[in-house]
Design a protein around this motif. Structure first.
Motif, mmCIF file in Angstrom:
data_model
loop_
_atom_site.group_PDB
_atom_site.id
_atom_site.type_symbol
_atom_site.label_atom_id
_atom_site.label_comp_id
_atom_site.label_asym_id
_atom_site.label_seq_id
_atom_site.Cartn_x
_atom_site.Cartn_y
_atom_site.Cartn_z
ATOM 1 N N GLY A 1 0.847 -1.182 0.000
ATOM 2 C CA GLY A 1 0.000 0.000 0.000
ATOM 3 C C GLY A 1 0.885 1.234 0.000
ATOM 4 N N VAL A 2 0.600 2.180 -0.894
ATOM 5 C CA VAL A 2 1.450 3.366 -1.047
ATOM 6 C C VAL A 2 0.581 4.597 -1.249
ATOM 7 N N ILE A 3 1.011 5.711 -0.668
ATOM 8 C CA ILE A 3 0.413 7.010 -0.953
ATOM 9 C C ILE A 3 1.531 8.048 -0.902
ATOM 10 N N TRP A 4 1.486 9.006 -1.801
ATOM 11 C CA TRP A 4 2.465 10.091 -1.823
ATOM 12 C C TRP A 4 1.861 11.247 -1.048
ATOM 13 N N ARG A 5 2.526 11.656 0.028
ATOM 14 C CA ARG A 5 2.034 12.754 0.858
ATOM 15 C C ARG A 5 3.011 13.929 0.785
ATOM 16 N N THR A 6 2.426 15.121 0.838
ATOM 17 C CA THR A 6 3.210 16.350 0.816
ATOM 18 C C THR A 6 2.670 17.265 1.913
ATOM 19 N N GLY A 7 3.009 18.504 1.858
ATOM 20 C CA GLY A 7 2.533 19.507 2.804
ATOM 21 C C GLY A 7 3.432 20.718 2.723
ATOM 22 N N GLY A 8 2.903 21.839 3.168
ATOM 23 C CA GLY A 8 3.682 23.074 3.115
ATOM 24 C C GLY A 8 4.988 22.981 3.877
ATOM 25 N N TYR A 9 5.020 22.146 4.894
ATOM 26 C CA TYR A 9 6.221 22.017 5.722
ATOM 27 C C TYR A 9 7.353 21.297 4.995
ATOM 28 N N THR A 10 7.095 20.732 3.807
ATOM 29 C CA THR A 10 8.192 20.088 3.067
ATOM 30 C C THR A 10 9.288 21.098 2.736
ATOM 31 N N ARG A 11 8.938 22.382 2.697
ATOM 32 C CA ARG A 11 9.920 23.430 2.362
ATOM 33 C C ARG A 11 10.465 24.128 3.607
ATOM 34 N N SER A 12 10.112 23.647 4.787
ATOM 35 C CA SER A 12 10.559 24.320 6.007
ATOM 36 C C SER A 12 12.001 23.956 6.351
ATOM 37 N N LYS A 13 12.660 24.874 7.041
ATOM 38 C CA LYS A 13 14.044 24.642 7.471
ATOM 39 C C LYS A 13 14.135 23.474 8.444
ATOM 40 N N ALA A 14 13.176 23.383 9.362
ATOM 41 C CA ALA A 14 13.218 22.320 10.376
ATOM 42 C C ALA A 14 13.136 20.937 9.734
#
Length: 185
Positions: free
Chosen positions: A120-133
């Motif tokens: 089972g696979v899903i590609w997840r993203t989010g605005g935090y993918t570009r965060s420094k932390a």
């Protein structure tokens, strides 16, 4: 199963079990996914395997990026996360957007291969993918950008993945507009 059948059957699995492919099972799939079209063979990508406490550390980084007090539990939704990283190379011919497209192509191809192998696979993203932390938690270099994660696990018995709507290929495959003085053809 043909490639066409595998692609038509593919769907995202938002809920998975705690089973996950081993590193040894992943390696040949990654090798195959790495055969995507890649202008100048730059290989402008890399993948980061997150298991166990790596996912907890990611949850803390997401919390920091979002200004939250409690670690995010999102990374705990699957036993294996594969971070997809665009790792830009210097090139006069291949711009960054094209290199990012290669990394995305690797991720999508890998998701197809994992699906075809029964995971089972899903590609997840989010605005935090570009965060420094979050970048720091992944050890990203200055020339790298996180595109998201493939969440991978076992398929729950008796459950089906979400249904996908059919694609209206005829509406999406268009022709160049006619120009004055040219014949259609």
């Amino acid at each position: 199963m043909s490639a066409l059948e595998a692609v038509l059957r593919r769907t995202s699995w938002s809920k998975v079990t705690e089973d996950a492919p081993t590193r040894e099972q992943l390696l040949p799939l990654i090798e195959a996914a790495g055969r995507v079209a890649d202008h100048s063979s730059l290989r402008p990508w890399r993948l980061i395997e997150l298991r166990g406490n790596d996912r907890v550390a990611l949850g803390a980084a997401i919390a920091k990026a979002n200004g939250a007090d409690e670690p995010s539990t999102k990374p705990l939704r699957a036993p294996l996360l594969i971070a997809v990283v665009a790792s830009y190379r210097r090139s006069e011919k291949v711009p960054h957007w094209e290199q990012q497209a290669v990394a995305a192509g690797v991720a999508h191809t890998l998701s197809l291969l994992l699906d075809e192998a029964g995971w089972g696979v899903i590609w997840r993203t989010g605005g935090y993918t570009r965060s420094k932390a979050v970048a720091k938690a992944h050890g990203l270099k200055k020339n790298e950008r996180l595109l998201g994660w493939l969440y991978v696990g076992g398929r729950p018995e008796g459950k089906e993945a979400g249904r996908r709507k059919r694609v209206d290929a005829d509406a999406l495959l268009t022709r160049m507009p006619k120009r004055k003085g040219t014949k259609k053809g």
